[in-house]
Every structure is written in structure tokens, then in C-alpha cells.
Scaffold this motif. Structure first.
Motif, short mmCIF file in Angstrom:
data_model
loop_
_atom_site.label_atom_id
_atom_site.label_comp_id
_atom_site.label_asym_id
_atom_site.label_seq_id
_atom_site.Cartn_x
_atom_site.Cartn_y
_atom_site.Cartn_z
N UNK A 198 10.96 4.36 -26.43
CA UNK A 198 9.93 5.38 -26.59
C UNK A 198 10.24 6.62 -25.76
N UNK A 199 10.57 6.40 -24.48
CA UNK A 199 10.80 7.53 -23.58
C UNK A 199 11.72 7.11 -22.44
N UNK A 200 12.35 8.10 -21.84
CA UNK A 200 13.21 7.86 -20.68
C UNK A 200 12.43 7.92 -19.38
N UNK A 201 11.17 8.31 -19.46
CA UNK A 201 10.34 8.44 -18.26
C UNK A 201 9.76 7.09 -17.88
N UNK A 202 10.24 6.45 -16.80
CA UNK A 202 9.75 5.11 -16.44
C UNK A 202 8.31 5.10 -15.96
N UNK A 203 7.76 6.25 -15.62
CA UNK A 203 6.40 6.28 -15.11
C UNK A 203 5.35 6.28 -16.22
N UNK A 204 5.78 6.48 -17.46
CA UNK A 204 4.84 6.56 -18.58
C UNK A 204 4.66 5.20 -19.25
N UNK A 205 3.42 4.91 -19.63
CA UNK A 205 3.12 3.72 -20.41
C UNK A 205 3.21 4.07 -21.90
N UNK A 206 3.41 3.07 -22.78
CA UNK A 206 3.49 3.38 -24.22
C UNK A 206 2.28 4.16 -24.71
N UNK A 207 1.08 3.83 -24.16
CA UNK A 207 -0.14 4.51 -24.59
C UNK A 207 -0.14 5.98 -24.20
N UNK A 208 0.65 6.34 -23.19
CA UNK A 208 0.72 7.73 -22.78
C UNK A 208 1.63 8.55 -23.69
N UNK A 209 2.52 7.86 -24.42
CA UNK A 209 3.51 8.55 -25.24
C UNK A 209 3.02 8.71 -26.69
N UNK A 210 2.49 7.64 -27.27
CA UNK A 210 2.01 7.68 -28.65
C UNK A 210 0.67 6.98 -28.76
N UNK A 211 -0.03 7.27 -29.84
CA UNK A 211 -1.31 6.62 -30.12
C UNK A 211 -1.35 6.26 -31.61
N UNK A 212 -2.09 5.19 -31.97
CA UNK A 212 -2.19 4.81 -33.39
C UNK A 212 -2.63 6.00 -34.23
N UNK A 213 -1.93 6.20 -35.34
CA UNK A 213 -2.23 7.32 -36.22
C UNK A 213 -1.31 8.51 -36.03
N UNK A 214 -0.58 8.55 -34.90
CA UNK A 214 0.35 9.65 -34.66
C UNK A 214 1.52 9.58 -35.63
N UNK A 215 1.97 10.74 -36.07
CA UNK A 215 3.17 10.82 -36.89
C UNK A 215 4.30 11.37 -36.03
N UNK A 216 5.37 10.60 -35.90
CA UNK A 216 6.49 10.99 -35.04
C UNK A 216 7.80 10.86 -35.79
N UNK A 217 8.78 11.61 -35.36
CA UNK A 217 10.13 11.51 -35.93
C UNK A 217 10.93 10.53 -35.09
N UNK A 218 11.68 9.65 -35.76
CA UNK A 218 12.43 8.61 -35.06
C UNK A 218 13.85 8.54 -35.59
N UNK A 219 14.67 7.84 -34.83
CA UNK A 219 16.09 7.63 -35.15
C UNK A 219 16.28 6.16 -35.52
#
Length: 581
Positions: free
Chosen positions: A254-275
């Protein structure tokens, strides 16, 4: 273990376990528990076959929680399997006929068949389109199609095509030759709503084949796609990719930031681009990564920052040899110790987890190397602050500052981008030998400008005038001849110092400590003793106070004479004065 003994996964785990029992479901577990009640008090571990029926596993785990008091239960069912089973159950609830496509010896396919059978009585398990019997559909039927994880896409397409052909044949046989009324096609497949294929194409509706083709979109490693976040778990994030396969993003992607929780990065319903990291056709899963897309975008932004001089912002992830590592836009940036506040010899562990601004000094995308500088930003910020300070600075103006360093002659204070000096004599109303007796590095204090040298960019600061003057307090509290209760704070060969009021110590000469001759003050007094004294003299100009214990012991008779003779005998004139001050 809850699963099927003949399944390869179960056989593999059993081969590694020292004492492993396998149960096909809740009934077998109950029977074993009744026959061996002693096992309920033993340390027991419960796991599930990753492709097992989720509903049956939940029943077993609930039973284990109630009876096995020393148990540890791990939900090892694959999230993709759980998601597929739930979708199949939801689909079966609204269908008249369910078609499950897959191998008869596939545990995953058999679980899907069992689940669909619970909600749709007419559920058929087929391995290929040839196994679909003729005359299976009837007018008004809603047909659902699902498949095992390892079922090839081509087989699903062939089965759907055959169902459509059977539907067309059934429609023709039902219509009279005279009838010209067009009828809707009733087949619903793969959880899609009925498609009215006989409407004109200009309506914009997709045909069944088109919708099926879209649902069976083929992805390859390295593709970039947009997905919708469905749910967030402890180890992975489930997403809707719009394909047959179940897709997920591991928490680590999800992220390279170890201080962030998954809930801080995305939320249900969000549309994101992925690899697309990996496509597993056997298990029917696709592993995705958000941080890799962020990194690709980040590289573009970071390369641009070198040219336009933009200030970047990132989080310090770790301290490494020679400097620190910060993450910005999904890219790891090395900041040398010489470019970090405090220098290369300082301990930078206190920066881990903090957000820092820096400039990009060098980028090598091929070698995936980026070098940044925090000091470049701080220097520019300090220059701007310095310009702002000098444009408004004037003698007498007050500032809140931070003590940056101490020297033998004073203290340097940062007053907002510029350092000014407080001379030793300006730090305290009392005479002190070193600035550390009045302030410490890091103290926040209020100062005022005492003098300015704009040409040499030097600032002289004042401090003590903003503090209460203890000598003014002394004038209001005591006068010569008064008796005071004091505390001994220091012993010297020539006498003892006692705190008269906070900030002012008086001197009791050795001759004024006792009515008897003593060799040293320590033979009568100790630090911390509290005694009554008489204030013999107060010199406000020289800031000296002389005290006497002897005067109280003998009364006022010959006090002045005794004091003067004692002072001459005991005072090493210059040193005693300095010590008192």
C-alpha cells in the motif's frame, strides 16, 4: 485441522505436524470431542484448509472457542476463496439455475457447488460445456454461472455461449409462426442483470457476449489498472477489479510509510490506480500494488523537482550509515548526515517518523538513487526569516527566543532566524560566573533588543530587565537591623552564605557565626541549616548584604564594633566580595 483429508494441502500440513487431527466439519469435531473430552483442556491449535467452506469453518471455530479452553484459532481460509464463496452464495439466492464449472476433484469447485446448492436447489456441476444437458433452461429462468479458481477462461466462455444458444433454440420452439412480437432473452449469467439483446443497438446496451468478455478481462504482470477498494483486512485489502479473478493488495504494497495504517491510506469505496504484480491463474487471484504506481509517479515528480528547485516533503523511515532514509511519493531518498540538522556526527534517531522538508540534489533513476538535503531548505528558510527580522528590528523590541549555545561571556539566543547575544552581566540581577547559572540550552525565554549593529549584523540582547529585580523586593521586605530566618546555602573558609530571599544571598563572616572563636564555619553550620540572623548592612550599589548570628546571641551591644573587627580579621577582601555577589 478443518478440511478434507485427501486434499494435497491438508496432507502436506499433516505431514509436518506431530499430532494432527483432520475433521470434515462441525459434526465430526463434535463426535471426537464427546469421545475424547480430555482434549478440551489441552493446548490446541485450530486451522482451516484455505479453500474450505467459510460458513462451516465459522461453526467449527465458534464451537472450539466455547469448549477448548486453551485453544488458539487461526482463520487460514484464503481471502480470495472467502470472497468467491460469498459472491457465489449471493448469486445463487436470486437464480433458478446455478451452473458451477470446474473439475470434480477440485476442492475449491466442490465447495462452490455445496454453497450454491444450499440456496439454489437446481445447481449443476459440470467440467466442460459438453456436460451441460439439453433443455436445461425454461422461459423466465434466471441462470447464474460461477467457476472454480483454476477453471480456464475459455471454458467459461464456451459454457456461456452454449447456454445462450440453448435459450435461442427454446425461444424459437415456443413462438408461433404468426407471432412477430419480439421477446426478451431471460438468461442471466455471472451475476449480471438480464440483457435485452433483441433491442436496437442504438440503445447503447451491451450484449451478453460483450458483458461476459468484459468480466473476463485478461491482465498481465506490469499492467496498470484502476480498482475500487472493497474491504480492508489485517494483512491485505480486497478490491473490485471487474474480472473473474479475486484481486487484493497486500498491506506491504500500500505504502512505503511504516507509520501509516491501511485505513490511513485507503478507505472502502476509493478508486485507486494499481500495478499488477502477479497473476495466479491456478488460484484465480491477482496481487496488486499501490505503492509501485505511487513510486512511478513519484520518480517523475522528483526528477522535475531537480530542475524547478521545488521543496519536497517526506517521512524519515530509518537511520543508516552516513545519514538517514526518507520516503517521498513512494521513493526512498538518502539524505547524508552532513545535510541533516546537527551534522554527520549527531544522533538522528529522534527524526525517525517525523515529516521533513528537503530539496533534491541528485537523481539517478537507472540506479534508483536519490540524494536530498534538509539543510538546503533550512538555510533558505533562515535567510528569509533573517531578512524579515532586519526589516522590522529596532532597539527595545521584545522577542521570544530559544537559547542555542552558551559561552564563558554570555548566551546566544535564536530570535527567529537570527542569533543575538546576551552578555553575562545581562543574564541575572545577581553576579554569576557562567551563563549556565541563569539559563540552559533549549530554554524558551523572552528578550529585548538592547543594541543593533546593522552593518556587522550583530545584535545585543537584554534579559534581566524583563525579570523581577530581587533588590527591589528586598527594599520592600527588610531593612538594616531586622531579624530574618535564613537557610545556609554555601560554606567558605571565611564565612557562610545564607539565602535571605530568592535571588539574594547574604554573607555571615566567620567572626559573626558564634560568640566563641571557631576555626571554620563547618564546625558550627551545615548546608541546609535554617537559622535566625540579624541584617547588619545592605549595600544596594554593590549588591551586598552582611548578616550576623553573633549579634542575636550577644544582643545589640557592640555589634557594629564586633562586626567590623571580625570582618577585617576574616575577609580576604576581594574574594569574599566576589563570592557574596
Amino acid at each position: 485441522m478443518i478440511g478434507h483429508k485427501e486434499h494435497p494441502e491438508v496432507e502436506g500440513i499433516v505431514s509436518y505436524a506431530n499430532n494432527c487431527m483432520v475433521f470434515r466439519g462441525l459434526e465430526e469435531l463434535k463426535d471426537y470431542t464427546e469421545q475424547h473430552p480430555e482434549t478440551t483442556s489441552k493446548s490446541t491449535l485450530f486451522v482451516a484448509q484455505t479453500t474450505f467452506d467459510m460458513a462451516e469453518w465459522e461453526k467449527c471455530s465458534d464451537f472450539a472457542k466455547k469448549l477448548y479452553t486453551k485453544s488458539k484459532i487461526f482463520d487460514t481460509i484464503c481471502c480470495a476463496t472467502e470472497s468467491r464463496q460469498k459472491e457465489a452464495a449471493d448469486l445463487a439466492k436470486g437464480c433458478d439455475l446455478m451452473l458451477v464449472i470446474g473439475g470434480r476433484n477440485s476442492s475449491n469447485t466442490n465447495r462452490l457447488f455445496e454453497i450454491c446448492k444450499r440456496f439454489c436447489e437446481k445447481t449443476l456441476l459440470v467440467e466442460s460445456p459438453d456436460d451441460i444437458p439439453d433443455g436445461l433452461v425454461h422461459p423466465g429462468y434466471k441462470v447464474g454461472i460461477t467457476a472454480g479458481a483454476s477453471t480456464p477462461v475459455s471454458v467459461i466462455k464456451e459454457a456461456a455461449t452454449k447456454m445462450s444458444e440453448m435459450n435461442e433454440t427454446m425461444e424459437r420452439s415456443e413462438l408461433n409462426p404468426e407471432e412477430t412480437v419480439e421477446m426478451e432473452k431471460p438468461v442471466k449469467a455471472a451475476a449480471e442483470t438480464a440483457i435485452e439483446e433483441d433491442k436496437p443497438e442504438e440503445t447503447g446496451e451491451l450484449s451478453f457476449e460483450q458483458m461476459l468478455e468484459d468480466s473476463l478481462l485478461t491482465l498481465n504482470t506490469g499492467d496498470r489498472v484502476k480498482v475500487t477498494i472493497m474491504s480492508i483486512g489485517a494483512t491485505e485489502v480486497q478490491v473490485d477489479l471487474g474480472t473473474k479473478q479475486s484481486a487484493y493488495i497486500p498491506v506491504g504494497e500500500l505504502t512505503d510509510d511504516p507509520s501509516l495504517k491501511p485505513e490511513d491510506v485507503v478507505k472502502p469505496g476509493d478508486e485507486v490506480e494499481v500495478f499488477v504484480v502477479r497473476v495466479n491463474d491456478v488460484e484465480g487471484t491477482i496481487m496488486l500494488s499501490k505503492k509501485r504506481v505511487d513510486a512511478i509517479r513519484g520518480w517523475d515528480e522528483i526528477e522535475a523537482a531537480v530542475d524547478n528547485g521545488a521543496v519536497m516533503e517526506g517521512t524519515v523511515a530509518e537511520v543508516v550509515k552516513g545519514g538517514i532514509i526518507a520516503t517521498c511519493k513512494g521513493v526512498r531518498i538518502f539524505i547524508p548526515g552532513s545535510q541533516v540538522p546537527g551534522g554527520r556526527d549527531d544522533d538522528h534517531t529522534n527524526l525517525v517518523g517525523t515529516t521533513q522538508k528537503f530539496r533534491i540534489l541528485e537523481v539517478n533513476r537507472k540506479r534508483r538513487r536519490v540524494i536530498g538535503s534538509i539543510r538546503a531548505v533550512s538555510r533558505e528558510a533562515r535567510r528569509i526569516a533573517e531578512d524579515a527580522f532586519w526589516s522590522t528590528a529596532e532597539v527595545g523590541k521584545k522577542y521570544k527566543g530559544v537559547v542555542k549555545s552558551l559561552t564563558s561571556y554570555g548566551a546566544f539566543v535564536d530570535v527567529g532566524g537570527v542569533d543575538g547575544m546576551i552578555h553575562l552581566s545581562e543574564l541575572s540581577w545577581n553576579r554569576i560566573r557562567h551563563p549556565s547559572e541563569a539559563v540552559s540550552v533549549g530554554d524558551n525565554i523572552e528578550v529585548y533588543i538592547k543594541d543593533l549593529d546593522t552593518e556587522r549584523k550583530r545584535i545585543s540582547l537584554g534579559y534581566k530587565n524583563l525579570l523581577p529585580n530581587p533588590w527591589d523586593t528586598l527594599k520592600e521586605t527588610y531593612k538594616e537591623g531586622d531579624v530574618a530566618h535564613v537557610k545556609i546555602v554555601k560554606l567558605m573558609p571565611f564565612g557562610a552564605f545564607a539565602e535571605l530571599i530568592p535571588g539574594i544571598d547574604g554573607l555571615i563572616y566567620i567572626s559573626q557565626i558564634s560568640t566563641k572563636r571557631i576555626d571554620k564555619p563547618a564546625s558550627v553550620l551545615s548546608i541546609g541549616d535554617e537559622v535566625d540572623v540579624k541584617i547588619v548592612s545592605i549595600d544596594y550599589d554593590a549588591m551586598r548584604v552582611n548578616l550576623s548570628i553573633r549579634a542575636l546571641l550577644e544582643g545589640d551591644q557592640n555589634t557594629d564594633t564586633a562586626y567590623q573587627s571580625g570582618e577585617k580579621a576574616a575577609e580576604p577582601s576581594s574574594e569574599a566580595g566576589e563570592k557574596q555577589e
